[in-house]
Design a protein around this motif. Structure first.
Motif, short mmCIF file in Angstrom:
data_model
loop_
_atom_site.label_atom_id
_atom_site.label_comp_id
_atom_site.label_asym_id
_atom_site.label_seq_id
_atom_site.Cartn_x
_atom_site.Cartn_y
_atom_site.Cartn_z
N VAL A 85 0.84 -1.20 0.00
CA VAL A 85 0.00 0.00 0.00
C VAL A 85 0.88 1.25 0.00
O VAL A 85 0.64 2.20 -0.75
CB VAL A 85 -0.95 -0.01 1.22
CG1 VAL A 85 -1.59 1.35 1.43
CG2 VAL A 85 -2.02 -1.08 1.04
N PHE A 86 1.89 1.24 0.85
CA PHE A 86 2.83 2.36 0.89
C PHE A 86 3.49 2.58 -0.48
O PHE A 86 3.50 3.70 -1.01
CB PHE A 86 3.90 2.10 1.96
CG PHE A 86 5.19 2.82 1.71
CD1 PHE A 86 5.31 4.18 1.94
CD2 PHE A 86 6.31 2.13 1.23
CE1 PHE A 86 6.52 4.85 1.70
CE2 PHE A 86 7.50 2.78 1.00
CZ PHE A 86 7.61 4.14 1.22
N ALA A 87 4.02 1.51 -1.06
CA ALA A 87 4.78 1.66 -2.30
C ALA A 87 3.89 2.02 -3.49
O ALA A 87 4.25 2.89 -4.31
CB ALA A 87 5.56 0.38 -2.59
N CYS A 88 2.74 1.37 -3.61
CA CYS A 88 1.84 1.68 -4.72
C CYS A 88 1.28 3.09 -4.59
O CYS A 88 1.15 3.81 -5.60
CB CYS A 88 0.70 0.66 -4.78
SG CYS A 88 1.18 -0.97 -5.38
N THR A 89 0.96 3.49 -3.38
CA THR A 89 0.44 4.85 -3.16
C THR A 89 1.48 5.88 -3.53
O THR A 89 1.19 6.87 -4.22
CB THR A 89 0.02 5.02 -1.70
OG1 THR A 89 -1.08 4.14 -1.42
CG2 THR A 89 -0.41 6.45 -1.41
N GLN A 90 2.69 5.68 -3.08
CA GLN A 90 3.76 6.64 -3.38
C GLN A 90 3.99 6.75 -4.87
O GLN A 90 4.10 7.86 -5.42
CB GLN A 90 5.04 6.21 -2.67
CG GLN A 90 6.13 7.26 -2.68
CD GLN A 90 7.35 6.81 -1.90
OE1 GLN A 90 8.01 5.84 -2.28
NE2 GLN A 90 7.63 7.48 -0.80
N ALA A 91 4.01 5.60 -5.56
CA ALA A 91 4.24 5.61 -7.01
C ALA A 91 3.09 6.28 -7.75
O ALA A 91 3.30 7.07 -8.68
CB ALA A 91 4.44 4.18 -7.51
N THR A 108 -7.39 10.04 -6.99
CA THR A 108 -7.92 9.46 -5.76
C THR A 108 -7.24 8.12 -5.49
O THR A 108 -6.94 7.36 -6.42
CB THR A 108 -9.44 9.23 -5.83
OG1 THR A 108 -9.73 8.18 -6.77
CG2 THR A 108 -10.17 10.50 -6.23
N ILE A 109 -7.01 7.86 -4.22
CA ILE A 109 -6.42 6.59 -3.78
C ILE A 109 -7.28 6.06 -2.65
O ILE A 109 -7.61 6.79 -1.70
CB ILE A 109 -4.97 6.78 -3.31
CG1 ILE A 109 -4.11 7.32 -4.47
CG2 ILE A 109 -4.40 5.46 -2.78
CD1 ILE A 109 -2.69 7.70 -4.06
N THR A 110 -7.67 4.80 -2.75
CA THR A 110 -8.51 4.17 -1.74
C THR A 110 -7.86 2.88 -1.28
O THR A 110 -7.53 2.02 -2.10
CB THR A 110 -9.92 3.87 -2.28
OG1 THR A 110 -10.50 5.08 -2.80
CG2 THR A 110 -10.81 3.31 -1.19
N HIS A 111 -7.67 2.75 0.03
CA HIS A 111 -7.13 1.52 0.61
C HIS A 111 -8.27 0.63 1.10
O HIS A 111 -9.22 1.14 1.74
CB HIS A 111 -6.24 1.82 1.82
CG HIS A 111 -5.11 2.77 1.58
ND1 HIS A 111 -4.66 3.10 0.33
CD2 HIS A 111 -4.32 3.43 2.48
CE1 HIS A 111 -3.64 3.95 0.45
NE2 HIS A 111 -3.42 4.16 1.73
N ALA A 169 -3.71 5.92 5.29
CA ALA A 169 -4.60 6.73 4.45
C ALA A 169 -4.76 8.13 5.02
O ALA A 169 -4.75 9.12 4.29
CB ALA A 169 -5.96 6.05 4.31
N ARG A 170 -4.91 8.22 6.34
CA ARG A 170 -5.09 9.54 6.96
C ARG A 170 -3.82 10.38 6.81
O ARG A 170 -3.89 11.58 6.52
CB ARG A 170 -5.45 9.37 8.44
CG ARG A 170 -6.82 8.78 8.65
CD ARG A 170 -7.13 8.60 10.12
NE ARG A 170 -8.44 7.96 10.28
CZ ARG A 170 -8.91 7.53 11.43
NH1 ARG A 170 -8.19 7.65 12.54
NH2 ARG A 170 -10.10 6.96 11.51
N ALA A 171 -2.66 9.75 7.02
CA ALA A 171 -1.41 10.49 6.88
C ALA A 171 -1.19 10.92 5.43
O ALA A 171 -0.80 12.06 5.16
CB ALA A 171 -0.25 9.62 7.36
N ALA A 172 -1.47 10.01 4.50
CA ALA A 172 -1.30 10.34 3.08
C ALA A 172 -2.27 11.43 2.64
O ALA A 172 -1.93 12.27 1.81
CB ALA A 172 -1.50 9.08 2.23
N THR A 225 -11.63 13.26 2.37
CA THR A 225 -10.30 12.66 2.34
C THR A 225 -9.86 12.38 3.77
O THR A 225 -10.33 13.03 4.71
CB THR A 225 -9.30 13.58 1.61
OG1 THR A 225 -8.09 12.84 1.35
CG2 THR A 225 -8.98 14.83 2.42
N GLY A 226 -9.03 11.37 3.93
CA GLY A 226 -8.60 10.97 5.26
C GLY A 226 -9.67 10.26 6.05
O GLY A 226 -9.60 10.16 7.28
N HIS A 227 -10.67 9.72 5.35
CA HIS A 227 -11.82 9.11 6.02
C HIS A 227 -11.79 7.60 5.86
O HIS A 227 -11.39 7.08 4.81
CB HIS A 227 -13.11 9.65 5.41
CG HIS A 227 -14.36 9.07 6.00
ND1 HIS A 227 -14.76 9.32 7.29
CD2 HIS A 227 -15.29 8.23 5.47
CE1 HIS A 227 -15.89 8.67 7.54
NE2 HIS A 227 -16.22 8.00 6.45
#
Length: 265
Positions: free
Chosen positions: A132-138, A150-153, A180-183, A249-251
């Motif tokens: 999740v960290f790596a895909c989100t960052q990319a 938009t990114i959803t975990h 998700a909240r931090a991102a 966001t952050g929800h």
């Protein structure tokens, strides 16, 4: 219904039942869909075929998300496909840009905590959290250069109420919610919204036979009288990716049929 017309989404873990439900709902709302799988290639191809048969666009991309470089390659290939001019087949391209990522890929093994090894722990954390960290960052690196996205975990109700034998799983999903909240805080200024969806028990083939006592307890506890369906989670993901959620966001959106509303005393 075309809430996501002209958009392209990458759904990880799209060869499984939940990923299939999410991918189909994105396609039904007009999005071109890049379907990730690790080993369930034929299942992912079947989902892509269904999308194409319905007039949509889809492609299957294979990657082992336990490796950071594989996460980055996957997102890059999805973005390249999204940017290709497209026809109505799986090789035609998304015809736009990568606008949404759904981090759905994950594992849920049962292992009692006293006998759990560090290798058991890493297998779950690397698959469920590090990916999740790596895909989100990319994905965010691409989205921030193209007017956001938009990114959803996909988390779980176990992020708040863990089950026995799921210490590694519950911990990974709790971390996914907080990631998700931090991102959301750090990527918000770049037009990127990040949220999580926490499903309850989702129906799948063989579940009632494999876990009859658990299914019985869930049916007794759930407010709406049934287990969840993959499309229930897909609906939540579509909503969060759509303009209807432009100020969200952050929800963490809990999709559990009301199980979490049951009194604990």
């Amino acid at each position: 219904m075309t809430l996501l017309a002209g958009r392209t989404a990458l759904i990880t873990g799209a060869g499984g039942g939940l990923g299939r439900g999410i991918a189909l709902r994105f396609a039904e709302e007009g999005a071109a869909v890049a379907l990730h799988c690790r080993t369930a290639v034929e299942a992912a191809r079947a989902v892509a075929a269904d999308i194409v048969a319905a007039g949509g666009r889809a492609v299957v991309l294979q990657a082992d998300l336990r490796a950071e470089e594989e996460c980055r390659r996957l997102v890059r290939e999805a973005a390249e496909w999204a940017g290709a001019s497209g026809g109505a087949d799986d090789a035609g391209g998304g015809g736009g840009r990568l606008t949404s990522l759904v981090n759905n890929a994950g594992v849920q093994p049962v292992r009692p905590l006293p006998g759990m090894t560090a290798a058991d722990w890493r297998e779950v954390v690397d698959t469920n959290l590090t990916s999740v960290f790596a895909c989100t960052q990319a994905a965010a690196e691409i989205m921030r250069a193209h007017d956001g996205g938009t990114i959803t975990h996909i988390a779980s109700v176990e992020a708040a109420t863990p089950a026995e034998g799921h210490a590694h799983y519950a911990a990974s999903k709790a971390a996914v919610v907080l990631h998700a909240r931090a991102a959301a805080r750090e990527y918000g200024p770049h037009g990127i919204r990040v949220n999580s969806v926490s499903p309850g028990l989702i129906e799948r083939d063989g579940l009632a036979e494999a876990w009859p006592e658990g299914v019985r307890r869930w049916r007794e506890a759930v407010a709406v009288g049934r287990l969840g369906r993959p499309e229930d989670v897909g609906d939540a993901c579509v909503f969060l990716a759509s303009p209807l959620a432009s100020w969200i966001t952050g929800h963490d959106l809990v999709v559990d049929g009301g199980v979490s509303a049951r009194p604990s005393w």
